[in-house]
Design a protein around this motif. Structure first.
Motif, mmCIF file in Angstrom:
data_model
loop_
_atom_site.group_PDB
_atom_site.id
_atom_site.type_symbol
_atom_site.label_atom_id
_atom_site.label_comp_id
_atom_site.label_asym_id
_atom_site.label_seq_id
_atom_site.Cartn_x
_atom_site.Cartn_y
_atom_site.Cartn_z
ATOM 1 N N THR A 1 0.827 -1.090 -0.378
ATOM 2 C CA THR A 1 -0.207 0.274 0.443
ATOM 3 C C THR A 1 1.192 1.210 -0.211
ATOM 4 O OG1 THR A 1 0.025 0.243 2.383
ATOM 5 C CG2 THR A 1 -1.679 -0.585 1.116
ATOM 6 N N ALA A 2 0.674 2.460 -0.969
ATOM 7 C CA ALA A 2 0.794 3.372 0.036
ATOM 8 C C ALA A 2 0.072 4.837 0.231
ATOM 9 C CB ALA A 2 1.230 4.122 -1.827
ATOM 10 N N ALA A 3 0.591 5.468 0.982
ATOM 11 C CA ALA A 3 -0.299 7.044 1.268
ATOM 12 C C ALA A 3 0.150 7.788 0.471
ATOM 13 C CB ALA A 3 -0.626 6.816 2.134
ATOM 14 N N THR A 4 -1.065 8.820 0.262
ATOM 15 C CA THR A 4 -0.950 9.706 -0.970
ATOM 16 C C THR A 4 -0.504 11.067 -0.284
ATOM 17 O OG1 THR A 4 -3.613 10.313 -0.159
ATOM 18 C CG2 THR A 4 -3.092 9.778 -2.255
ATOM 19 N N GLY A 5 -0.919 10.697 1.582
ATOM 20 C CA GLY A 5 -0.709 12.006 2.123
ATOM 21 C C GLY A 5 -1.320 13.356 2.288
ATOM 22 N N HIS A 6 -2.725 13.046 1.418
ATOM 23 C CA HIS A 6 -4.036 13.946 1.534
ATOM 24 C C HIS A 6 -5.064 13.359 1.518
ATOM 25 C CE1 HIS A 6 -1.907 16.363 -1.419
ATOM 26 N NE2 HIS A 6 -1.238 15.324 -2.086
ATOM 27 N N VAL A 7 -5.930 13.430 2.693
ATOM 28 C CA VAL A 7 -7.715 13.472 2.942
ATOM 29 C C VAL A 7 -8.655 13.727 1.572
ATOM 30 C CG1 VAL A 7 -9.370 13.649 4.034
ATOM 31 C CG2 VAL A 7 -7.295 14.978 5.403
ATOM 32 N N LEU A 8 -8.855 11.934 1.327
ATOM 33 C CA LEU A 8 -9.744 11.947 0.256
ATOM 34 C C LEU A 8 -11.482 11.757 0.784
ATOM 35 C CD1 LEU A 8 -7.405 9.840 -1.638
ATOM 36 C CD2 LEU A 8 -7.440 12.330 -1.739
ATOM 37 N N VAL A 9 -11.140 11.473 1.420
ATOM 38 C CA VAL A 9 -12.478 10.971 2.084
ATOM 39 C C VAL A 9 -12.966 11.516 3.292
ATOM 40 C CG1 VAL A 9 -14.340 9.105 2.682
ATOM 41 C CG2 VAL A 9 -13.345 9.356 0.741
ATOM 42 N N ASP A 10 -13.664 11.886 3.921
ATOM 43 C CA ASP A 10 -14.310 12.713 5.556
ATOM 44 C C ASP A 10 -15.421 12.031 6.230
ATOM 45 O OD1 ASP A 10 -13.918 14.160 8.164
ATOM 46 O OD2 ASP A 10 -14.672 16.159 7.180
ATOM 47 N N MET A 11 -16.068 10.606 6.221
ATOM 48 C CA MET A 11 -16.622 10.243 7.241
ATOM 49 C C MET A 11 -17.234 10.786 8.200
ATOM 50 S SD MET A 11 -15.406 6.473 6.026
ATOM 51 C CE MET A 11 -16.679 5.711 6.785
ATOM 52 N N MET A 12 -18.887 10.333 8.383
ATOM 53 C CA MET A 12 -19.326 10.811 9.722
ATOM 54 C C MET A 12 -18.962 9.768 10.625
ATOM 55 S SD MET A 12 -22.125 13.531 8.322
ATOM 56 C CE MET A 12 -23.038 13.332 9.167
ATOM 57 N N VAL A 13 -19.803 9.522 11.268
ATOM 58 C CA VAL A 13 -20.208 8.244 12.347
ATOM 59 C C VAL A 13 -21.041 8.220 11.972
ATOM 60 C CG1 VAL A 13 -19.664 7.481 15.110
ATOM 61 C CG2 VAL A 13 -17.902 8.886 13.701
#
Length: 109
Positions: free
Chosen positions: A44-56
């Motif tokens: 795996t590799a991380a982009t370092g960027h927030v791509l999705v902000d999920m709600m609880v």
């Protein structure tokens, strides 16, 4: 384990790993990623960027019971594929990692 909403794979990975286990109600994504990373060794590799902000409030986060159910399903997957014992990451470290997230949500951060 990477966050499932932003877990993108090449077609080859999907072909090798196979289908989701739909007998798991809330951890089929975890099971699939476990197979991809732990069994088949895909990196795996991380982009370092927030791509999705999920709600609880989804099927795995709406209550303490739903958190427990999700972790029990994750343990079931770990037992199946990794031969884990009755207590392992899915019942200890995974929920502990979520505590910080739950505390910040309750504080409104």
């Amino acid at each position: 384990m990477p966050a499932h909403p932003t877990f993108y794979v090449k077609r080859k990975v999907a072909d090798v790993v196979g289908a989701f286990d739909l007998s798991l109600k809330v951890a089929s994504d975890y099971d699939w990623m476990l197979r991809a990373v732990e069994l088949h060794g895909f990196q795996t590799a991380a982009t370092g960027h927030v791509l999705v902000d999920m709600m609880v409030g989804g099927a795995s986060t709406r209550s303490l019971a739903s958190h427990i159910g999700h972790n029990l399903e994750a343990l079931r997957a770990r037992r199946r594929w990794l031969g884990s014992g009755p207590v392992d990451y899915a019942l200890v470290a995974k929920p502990a990692r979520k505590l910080k997230q739950l505390v910040s949500i309750r504080r409104g951060n």
